[in-house]
Design a protein around this motif. Sequence first.
Motif, PDB file in Angstrom:
ATOM      1  N   GLN A  66      -9.130 -11.475 -10.176  1.00 31.23           N
ATOM      2  CA  GLN A  66      -9.171 -11.150  -8.745  1.00 31.23           C
ATOM      3  C   GLN A  66      -8.419  -9.845  -8.450  1.00 31.23           C
ATOM      4  O   GLN A  66      -8.872  -9.046  -7.624  1.00 31.23           O
ATOM      5  CB  GLN A  66      -8.592 -12.305  -7.935  1.00 31.23           C
ATOM      6  CG  GLN A  66      -9.427 -13.560  -8.150  1.00 31.23           C
ATOM      7  CD  GLN A  66      -9.324 -14.555  -7.028  1.00 31.23           C
ATOM      8  OE1 GLN A  66      -8.388 -14.516  -6.247  1.00 31.23           O
ATOM      9  NE2 GLN A  66     -10.285 -15.454  -6.952  1.00 31.23           N
ATOM     10  N   ASN A  67      -7.292  -9.643  -9.128  1.00 28.63           N
ATOM     11  CA  ASN A  67      -6.578  -8.372  -8.950  1.00 28.63           C
ATOM     12  C   ASN A  67      -7.440  -7.190  -9.376  1.00 28.63           C
ATOM     13  O   ASN A  67      -7.490  -6.169  -8.692  1.00 28.63           O
ATOM     14  CB  ASN A  67      -5.294  -8.356  -9.780  1.00 28.63           C
ATOM     15  CG  ASN A  67      -4.241  -9.282  -9.205  1.00 28.63           C
ATOM     16  OD1 ASN A  67      -4.376  -9.734  -8.067  1.00 28.63           O
ATOM     17  ND2 ASN A  67      -3.217  -9.579  -9.976  1.00 28.63           N
ATOM     18  N   ARG A 109     -10.156  -6.521  -6.789  1.00 26.76           N
ATOM     19  CA  ARG A 109      -9.608  -5.804  -5.622  1.00 26.76           C
ATOM     20  C   ARG A 109      -9.420  -4.329  -5.941  1.00 26.76           C
ATOM     21  O   ARG A 109      -9.763  -3.460  -5.157  1.00 26.76           O
ATOM     22  CB  ARG A 109      -8.264  -6.405  -5.223  1.00 26.76           C
ATOM     23  CG  ARG A 109      -8.376  -7.712  -4.492  1.00 26.76           C
ATOM     24  CD  ARG A 109      -7.086  -7.989  -3.764  1.00 26.76           C
ATOM     25  NE  ARG A 109      -6.893  -9.415  -3.597  1.00 26.76           N
ATOM     26  CZ  ARG A 109      -6.207 -10.176  -4.431  1.00 26.76           C
ATOM     27  NH1 ARG A 109      -5.616  -9.643  -5.490  1.00 26.76           N
ATOM     28  NH2 ARG A 109      -6.091 -11.452  -4.214  1.00 26.76           N
ATOM     29  N   LYS A 110      -8.849  -4.059  -7.136  1.00 28.86           N
ATOM     30  CA  LYS A 110      -8.593  -2.691  -7.528  1.00 28.86           C
ATOM     31  C   LYS A 110      -9.911  -1.917  -7.668  1.00 28.86           C
ATOM     32  O   LYS A 110     -10.035  -0.776  -7.220  1.00 28.86           O
ATOM     33  CB  LYS A 110      -7.833  -2.662  -8.873  1.00 28.86           C
ATOM     34  CG  LYS A 110      -6.620  -1.759  -8.830  1.00 28.86           C
ATOM     35  CD  LYS A 110      -5.656  -1.895 -10.009  1.00 28.86           C
ATOM     36  CE  LYS A 110      -6.240  -2.234 -11.345  1.00 28.86           C
ATOM     37  NZ  LYS A 110      -5.257  -2.281 -12.434  1.00 28.86           N
ATOM     38  N   SER A 144      -7.240  -4.113  -0.385  1.00 28.39           N
ATOM     39  CA  SER A 144      -5.813  -4.413  -0.326  1.00 28.39           C
ATOM     40  C   SER A 144      -5.567  -5.797  -0.923  1.00 28.39           C
ATOM     41  O   SER A 144      -6.483  -6.580  -1.131  1.00 28.39           O
ATOM     42  CB  SER A 144      -5.324  -4.403   1.118  1.00 28.39           C
ATOM     43  OG  SER A 144      -5.782  -5.564   1.770  1.00 28.39           O
ATOM     44  N   VAL A 145      -4.297  -6.068  -1.183  1.00 26.84           N
ATOM     45  CA  VAL A 145      -3.911  -7.348  -1.777  1.00 26.84           C
ATOM     46  C   VAL A 145      -4.302  -8.510  -0.868  1.00 26.84           C
ATOM     47  O   VAL A 145      -4.577  -9.618  -1.322  1.00 26.84           O
ATOM     48  CB  VAL A 145      -2.387  -7.359  -2.043  1.00 26.84           C
ATOM     49  CG1 VAL A 145      -1.966  -8.642  -2.738  1.00 26.84           C
ATOM     50  CG2 VAL A 145      -2.005  -6.146  -2.874  1.00 26.84           C
ATOM     51  N   ALA A 146      -4.351  -8.238   0.444  1.00 29.25           N
ATOM     52  CA  ALA A 146      -4.632  -9.315   1.384  1.00 29.25           C
ATOM     53  C   ALA A 146      -6.126  -9.460   1.669  1.00 29.25           C
ATOM     54  O   ALA A 146      -6.519 -10.240   2.528  1.00 29.25           O
ATOM     55  CB  ALA A 146      -3.871  -9.053   2.691  1.00 29.25           C
TER      56      ALA A 146
END
Length: 517
Positions: free
Chosen positions: A360-361, A364-365, A370-372
């Motif tokens: 998931q990180n 997102r990247k 964003s992290v949220a």
Amino acid sequence: MHSSNPSVLRRANPRVLFAAFFLTCIGYYVGRLSQPEPPQNSASGHVPEPKLEIAEGERVTITVQPPPVTVQGPQVTVQVPATVTLTTEVHVPKEEVVPEEPVVLNGPPTQAFQDNLRPDVNYITVWPGSGFTNDVMSYMNLIYLSLLTQRVPILPFFTPTHVKRASGLPDVPAIDFGEVFDVPRLSKGIGKPIVEWWQVKVRHTYYSSQPSLILFLFPRIVTAHRSIRWDAGTSGKPFQKVTNHPMSPAGRSVLISIYRIRLLRSWIKLFKDSADEPHMRFTSLMALAFPEQRNKNIRTPAPSLRLKASLPPDEHLTCFDNMYWIANVEPHEFQHDYSTAWRFVGKYLHWNPRIEGLAQNYIRKTFGLSVAAEIPPRYITIHVRHNDFAGWCHRPVDECFAPLSAYARRVDEVKAELLQTKNLTVSRVIMTSDEKNSTWWDEVEAYGWHRVDHSTTVATYGGWYPLLIDAAIQSGGMGIVGTDLSTVSMIAGHRVKAWRDGAVRQVKWGHPGADDH
Ligand SMILES: *[C@@H]1O[C@H](CO)[C@@H](O)[C@H](O)[C@H]1NC(C)=O
Ligand SMILES: *[C@@H]1O[C@H](CO)[C@@H](O)[C@H](O)[C@H]1NC(C)=O
């Protein structure tokens, strides 16, 4: 909040008082009995007793429960025992209270594996050492076979056969099954206990000078397939197999005893009359896990070279050397909707939560979120397998492999299906591939497709993680467009369908226009 006034006895009639007291006691105990039992497992150390420590100024809830009794009678009221519960607002999540399945072993890892096997349990295991996805499929077959034989599966780890080359590192250690997959969740899913080899036997004794004898059955069939390097023998003499010991990080060679299965060709094969078809039948291997068929079909093994031991196969631990080539009705049946290993095992084999989180990180990247940001973001994954598939091409690779336009057409189909069946508009697309050609990647970018940046993955997480993170990304999308004949694409397709109810396509290749339809 309840409150009860102190009760008053207005007429002191001893008989009424006694009757009231008696009824009250019965009522109290009936009330106690109807309350839920306290957890039985708290004594075993699994569940910490929630401690009631009240800090200053903390809100406290007091619950007073009178017993369910009413005393009939004029003007008689009785002060009764009451249950008083005092709780601070501490929340103990339900999941944490459920004790984990006990490991079905005698205890912590032992030097000799036999010392750790419980006498009342039978086990089954397999020899590891293929590519990652093929080992995953072998282990799914192992677990399915464990259900058929009612044995506890002992899962090997994954060996870095292909990963080492891809990572560019001089050495990559083997990785535990449980570091890759969520074993407790799998165990719950199939409703059976599962054991890993590191739980059975002390790690450094896997390849010590005093190895435990693992008595493998080698029901492999002699075929022309290139991966089969040994001979199941027709001369009637027992023999030894030399193999790279997959449990050794250095790939050290060891010699192990081999058991020959008689009636190989006619009995355990999926197709009795085909010389080259390597598949065996699940039910044949199942029968070999029981003494009757085993004793009918094996010969005395040669003494092992190192320990000079010639022992009968172990009833306690059944082992087959290979569980990749097993099927029920047709070869490669993993790809079909009825696949037993997928339906009974594979669909419960989720990623270890850590890998899920890493994927998931990376997603997102990749999308610059964003992290949220919304989790999971909706996307479609493409998986293009090139490199070693070139070995199957009978023409130049640019005429053999499917062009990106063929993948783009399938991506459009996946988008259309998601819109039609789910009213979902999915625009993000991630390309995952083993292709190294930077011109090709420039073309990928021109399609507007994203690429996962793995430039620091090996250094940060180790040689296994580009592969594992990509596989978790592939299974986390709402759709996947894969490469036909790739087991990576095929398993990812199963996962997207089963876990996301997503859309799946595989792109055909081999000659120009192979995927035209
Ligand atoms: C489909 O989704 C769109 C946007 O999310 C929404 O406005 C529309 O009402 C949906 N249509 C149906 C048939 O659910
Ligand atoms: C790299 O990819 C491009 C575009 O697909 C292709 O034209 C070229 O031949 C490839 N180069 C090599 C060395 O394979």
